[in-house]
Design a protein around this motif. Structure first.
Motif, PDB file in Angstrom:
ATOM      1  N   ASP A 289      22.549  46.666   9.426  1.00  0.00           N
ATOM      2  CA  ASP A 289      23.770  46.174   8.797  1.00  0.00           C
ATOM      3  C   ASP A 289      24.488  45.250   9.779  1.00  0.00           C
ATOM      4  O   ASP A 289      24.454  45.500  10.985  1.00  0.00           O
ATOM      5  N   PRO A 290      25.149  44.212   9.254  1.00  0.00           N
ATOM      6  CA  PRO A 290      25.881  43.303  10.170  1.00  0.00           C
ATOM      7  C   PRO A 290      26.946  44.019  11.011  1.00  0.00           C
ATOM      8  O   PRO A 290      27.295  43.533  12.087  1.00  0.00           O
ATOM      9  N   VAL A 291      27.434  45.163  10.545  1.00  0.00           N
ATOM     10  CA  VAL A 291      28.484  45.868  11.294  1.00  0.00           C
ATOM     11  C   VAL A 291      27.962  46.330  12.656  1.00  0.00           C
ATOM     12  O   VAL A 291      28.741  46.585  13.568  1.00  0.00           O
ATOM     13  N   PHE A 292      26.641  46.396  12.791  1.00  0.00           N
ATOM     14  CA  PHE A 292      26.053  46.902  14.041  1.00  0.00           C
ATOM     15  C   PHE A 292      25.651  45.786  15.024  1.00  0.00           C
ATOM     16  O   PHE A 292      25.010  46.057  16.033  1.00  0.00           O
ATOM     17  N   GLU A 293      25.991  44.563  14.728  1.00  0.00           N
ATOM     18  CA  GLU A 293      25.610  43.468  15.624  1.00  0.00           C
ATOM     19  C   GLU A 293      26.812  42.568  15.889  1.00  0.00           C
ATOM     20  O   GLU A 293      27.373  42.042  14.936  1.00  0.00           O
ATOM     21  N   PRO A 294      27.266  42.348  17.125  1.00  0.00           N
ATOM     22  CA  PRO A 294      26.766  43.005  18.333  1.00  0.00           C
ATOM     23  C   PRO A 294      27.223  44.456  18.435  1.00  0.00           C
ATOM     24  O   PRO A 294      28.038  44.901  17.634  1.00  0.00           O
ATOM     25  N   TYR A 295      26.707  45.131  19.452  1.00  0.00           N
ATOM     26  CA  TYR A 295      27.028  46.536  19.688  1.00  0.00           C
ATOM     27  C   TYR A 295      28.540  46.763  19.832  1.00  0.00           C
ATOM     28  O   TYR A 295      29.209  46.016  20.534  1.00  0.00           O
ATOM     29  N   ARG A 296      29.034  47.798  19.198  1.00  0.00           N
ATOM     30  CA  ARG A 296      30.380  48.325  19.460  1.00  0.00           C
ATOM     31  C   ARG A 296      30.303  49.851  19.425  1.00  0.00           C
ATOM     32  O   ARG A 296      29.602  50.415  18.574  1.00  0.00           O
ATOM     33  N   ALA A 297      31.062  50.496  20.276  1.00  0.00           N
ATOM     34  CA  ALA A 297      30.971  51.951  20.393  1.00  0.00           C
ATOM     35  C   ALA A 297      31.368  52.651  19.093  1.00  0.00           C
ATOM     36  O   ALA A 297      30.720  53.623  18.691  1.00  0.00           O
ATOM     37  N   ASP A 298      32.433  52.181  18.439  1.00  0.00           N
ATOM     38  CA  ASP A 298      32.937  52.985  17.316  1.00  0.00           C
ATOM     39  C   ASP A 298      32.015  52.970  16.090  1.00  0.00           C
ATOM     40  O   ASP A 298      31.704  54.049  15.573  1.00  0.00           O
ATOM     41  N   PRO A 299      31.505  51.824  15.629  1.00  0.00           N
ATOM     42  CA  PRO A 299      30.576  51.936  14.490  1.00  0.00           C
ATOM     43  C   PRO A 299      29.257  52.627  14.856  1.00  0.00           C
ATOM     44  O   PRO A 299      28.721  53.395  14.039  1.00  0.00           O
ATOM     45  N   TYR A 300      28.752  52.374  16.047  1.00  0.00           N
ATOM     46  CA  TYR A 300      27.522  53.060  16.464  1.00  0.00           C
ATOM     47  C   TYR A 300      27.757  54.568  16.536  1.00  0.00           C
ATOM     48  O   TYR A 300      26.894  55.369  16.146  1.00  0.00           O
TER      49      TYR A 300
ATOM     50  N   VAL B 156      24.037  53.526   5.665  1.00  0.00           N
ATOM     51  CA  VAL B 156      25.006  53.038   6.657  1.00  0.00           C
ATOM     52  C   VAL B 156      26.353  53.698   6.357  1.00  0.00           C
ATOM     53  O   VAL B 156      26.838  53.646   5.227  1.00  0.00           O
ATOM     54  N   PHE B 157      26.906  54.358   7.359  1.00  0.00           N
ATOM     55  CA  PHE B 157      28.077  55.204   7.134  1.00  0.00           C
ATOM     56  C   PHE B 157      29.391  54.560   7.572  1.00  0.00           C
ATOM     57  O   PHE B 157      30.416  55.218   7.577  1.00  0.00           O
ATOM     58  N   ILE B 158      29.350  53.305   7.982  1.00  0.00           N
ATOM     59  CA  ILE B 158      30.576  52.686   8.491  1.00  0.00           C
ATOM     60  C   ILE B 158      30.749  51.325   7.838  1.00  0.00           C
ATOM     61  O   ILE B 158      29.773  50.605   7.629  1.00  0.00           O
ATOM     62  N   ASP B 159      31.986  51.005   7.486  1.00  0.00           N
ATOM     63  CA  ASP B 159      32.303  49.716   6.909  1.00  0.00           C
ATOM     64  C   ASP B 159      33.137  48.912   7.908  1.00  0.00           C
ATOM     65  O   ASP B 159      33.904  49.489   8.669  1.00  0.00           O
ATOM     66  N   GLU B 160      32.957  47.606   7.877  1.00  0.00           N
ATOM     67  CA  GLU B 160      33.656  46.757   8.853  1.00  0.00           C
ATOM     68  C   GLU B 160      35.170  47.020   8.859  1.00  0.00           C
ATOM     69  O   GLU B 160      35.792  47.016   9.924  1.00  0.00           O
ATOM     70  N   VAL B 161      35.762  47.264   7.698  1.00  0.00           N
ATOM     71  CA  VAL B 161      37.221  47.448   7.660  1.00  0.00           C
ATOM     72  C   VAL B 161      37.658  48.702   8.419  1.00  0.00           C
ATOM     73  O   VAL B 161      38.816  48.819   8.806  1.00  0.00           O
ATOM     74  N   ASP B 162      36.744  49.621   8.637  1.00  0.00           N
ATOM     75  CA  ASP B 162      37.101  50.860   9.339  1.00  0.00           C
ATOM     76  C   ASP B 162      36.888  50.782  10.847  1.00  0.00           C
ATOM     77  O   ASP B 162      37.143  51.754  11.561  1.00  0.00           O
TER      78      ASP B 162
END
Lengths: 268, 371
Positions: free
Chosen positions: B86-97, B214-220
């Motif tokens: 999912d685009p939310v995972f690129e680049p790496y960020r601690a909170d969505p990962y 995928v359990f996380i949305d960009e808005v979160d």
């Protein structure tokens, strides 16, 4: 929860008292480390954290409160923090915390940061006695807050209620902005700690008493901290046998050519 | 959330948690499709552990456009690959990962999770171990499983003087960050890789590659990568020859670079040289850096603190040049020269460069030749 604050930011800086790593010796009889006789000092990387925390206050106003988890003797590192310019300090201390690994340690510190209404928590990269670097992300995870690790530079963005930071990542850098509250772990050696002021130092050493925060003060169930709440245990310790080396001191630089050439041959 | 989990644990579900857990997971740290070498090292080591346990080796790919990453993981020994694409995972960020990992652990109960000890890996591991109530051991250099299937994670402690074995008897998963360069990555099976990549452009048909929810949305999300500036990533772990610089070079890398060229070596560094900003952190050898195993290691102006030595103990021949005759590095060297590196190193470089034309140059007195 936090809104842009005209009074500035509430910055909490986590510090730790550690055995002076240069003074830890191996007991020749037992082969074990003699940590007890090493002098206790402020963890070196925490100086960077203190400077980063104070620089945030310089930029946006507010307060800096140093916290440490440990026995009452750990007050010494809080005095050092206050001497450097922290407004206040708190000792997170309780028998229930004894034997905590990084999970309960970060939980207790997370609850302390919440108790102090922190907008930003600043920590050093890691401690020199356990060198895991796990506590800062642990604090952030316990509270569901943002985290920024390996930070080389901080830029508060009060109008956005965010903190931007330059992070050291493999092969380069990135600039990341995080919503408040945020936990920042600063890269070791990146912040040049300011010297303690003389008056502040005298105050810290003679008149200052830190607040004490117990498990009860922080609404922590004693069963959630300490050794029993720690997932990891030390299963054993082995002294590391030194690798055998030739230890030949050569007078003539030219004598290095043969061993160097030999490595190329081995390599094929 | 965490408090509730903890209360459950306190009420005696630990045994179930341990019994229920199965499989060895390896986190495939990748940035824009570029997998960190340590992830492949861990896949090889994870294969060994999974075989010992009689369990599956599962590669965990979180990112965007991961088809090539997933197929390569299979060719390198993974039984299965879990893909969170999912685009939310690129680049790496601690909170969505972190959110993604927690949800996957809660549903699948891995027994062991191995993560490379890079900055990103340590950032990730510290974040995800808390909600999973996992036991997390940092900076591991040896891994094993005991007869009960428990992970024995060994790590240098107290500056490297001792090796501590860390266990996690009552919680799962058992997590570890592992130092880069400690284990050797096996090459991917070329036939399998060719087959996997030839059969289909889509990974959807391969039942060993499992796309996950995928359990996380960009808005979160609560963080935003504004700029990412990553250029060439130095990798000293595979080098056959290394010239390493320490505090003694005083910011002047010139002689070291010239020696490295003459030796066809890569540059490495002690923590001191990295902290001073003279050289990039990716070249740091030792605790909090890399483990290297070159045939030749030349230490220039490195005092030889145990934290550094720990990362180069596996080197073949060690040469130390330092002006302090009492520097501990000489205890960890095969050949030492006590002297000013700004004089000794150019002499050595010149001898090496002249060696081909004048085979007996070694007989000459370098003092005479280079005065």
């Amino acid at each position: 929860m936090t809104s842009p604050n005209a009074e500035g930011w509430t910055v909490v800086v986590g510090v730790k008292q550690v055995p002076d790593s240069d003074e830890v010796r191996i007991d020749p009889d037992t082969g074990r480390l003699d940590r007890a006789n090493a002098p206790a000092v402020l963890n070196g990387p925490d100086r960077d954290a203190l400077e980063a925390a104070l620089s945030i206050r310089d930029a946006v106003g507010g307060t800096v409160t140093a916290i440490t988890m440990g026995p009452p003797t750990a007050t010494a590192v809080l005095e050092e923090a206050v001497a450097m310019g922290c407004d206040d300090a708190a000792l997170v201390t309780d028998r229930a915390f004894a034997g905590s690994d990084t999970w309960p340690t970060s939980y207790a510190l997370a609850m302390a940061a919440k108790h102090l209404n922190a907008d930003v928590v600043v920590c050093g990269e890691e401690t020199t006695d356990s060198s895991t670097g796990q506590v800062p992300p642990g604090i952030a995870a316990h509270n569901g807050w943002a985290q920024l690790t390996y930070v080389e530079d901080v830029e508060p963005l009060p109008e956005e209620n965010r903190l931007a930071a330059r992070r050291d990542v493999e092969g380069g850098h990135e600039r990341v902005a995080a919503d408040l509250p945020v936990v920042v772990a600063v890269a070791y050696g990146e912040f040049d700690a300011r010297p303690a002021g003389l008056h502040r130092k005298i105050f810290a050493e003679n008149d200052f008493e830190p607040d004490q925060l117990t498990a009860e003060d922080l609404s922590i169930d004693p069963g959630d901290v300490g050794m029993d709440a720690s997932p990891t245990q030390v299963g054993g310790m082995d002294t590391v046998e030194p690798v055998e080396r030739k230890n030949e001191i050569l007078e003539d630089v030219a004598d290095l050519l043969e061993p160097i050439a030999a490595t190329a041959e081995v390599d094929g | 959330m965490t408090q509730q989990d903890d209360e459950m644990a306190a009420e005696g579900t630990e045994v179930d948690e341990v019994e229920r857990a199965s499989d060895v997971w390896v986190f495939l740290e990748e940035h824009a499709g570029d997998v960190m070498p340590v992830a492949w090292e861990l896949l090889t080591e994870g294969r060994r552990l999974a075989d010992d346990l009689g369990e599956d080796l599962v590669a965990l790919a979180i990112g965007e456009d991961l088809e090539d990453v997933a197929t390569e993981a299979l060719a390198r020994g993974a039984d299965r690959v879990l893909v969170a694409d999912d685009p939310v995972f690129e680049p790496y960020r601690a909170d969505p990962y972190g959110t993604q990992f927690r949800e996957m652990v809660e549903r699948r109960h891995p027994s062991i999770v191995l993560i490379g000890g890079t900055h990103t890996g340590r950032d990730f591991a510290g974040r995800v171990a808390v909600p999973a109530h996992a036991g997390l051991t940092a900076d591991v250099t040896e891994l094993d499983v005991d007869e009960d299937g428990q992970l024995l994670a060994r790590r240098p402690a107290f500056g490297g003087n001792v090796l501590a074995t860390i266990v996690c008897p009552e919680h799962r998963p058992q997590m570890a960050t592992v130092r880069a360069g400690v284990f050797e990555a096996a090459d991917p099976d070329p036939d399998e890789l060719a087959t996997l990549r030839a059969t289909d452009d889509s990974i959807a048909d391969n039942d060993r590659i499992e796309p996950v929810e995928v359990f996380i949305d960009e808005v979160d999300t609560i963080s935003e990568v504004l700029v990412r500036d990553v250029t060439e990533r130095a990798d000293v772990t595979d080098a056959d020859r290394l010239v390493a610089v320490g505090g003694g070079v005083e910011g002047d890398l010139g002689p070291a670079i010239e020696l490295a060229e003459a030796l066809d070596a890569d540059l490495a560094a002690s923590r001191k040289a990295v902290d001073e900003g003279w050289i990039e952190g990716a070249r740091q050898v030792g605790q909090t850096g890399k483990t290297v195993r070159p045939d030749l290691y030349v230490a220039l102006g490195i005092s030889g603190a145990i934290q550094h030595v720990e990362g180069m103990n596996d080197a073949g021949t060690v040469i130390a040049i330092n002006d302090d005759p009492n520097a501990p590095i000489f205890d960890h060297a095969d050949y030492g020269i006590v002297g000013d590196l700004f004089e000794v190193v150019p002499q050595l470089t010149a001898l090496l460069e002249g060696d081909e034309e004048v085979p007996d140059a070694g007989a000459a007195d370098p003092e005479e030749v280079f005065q």
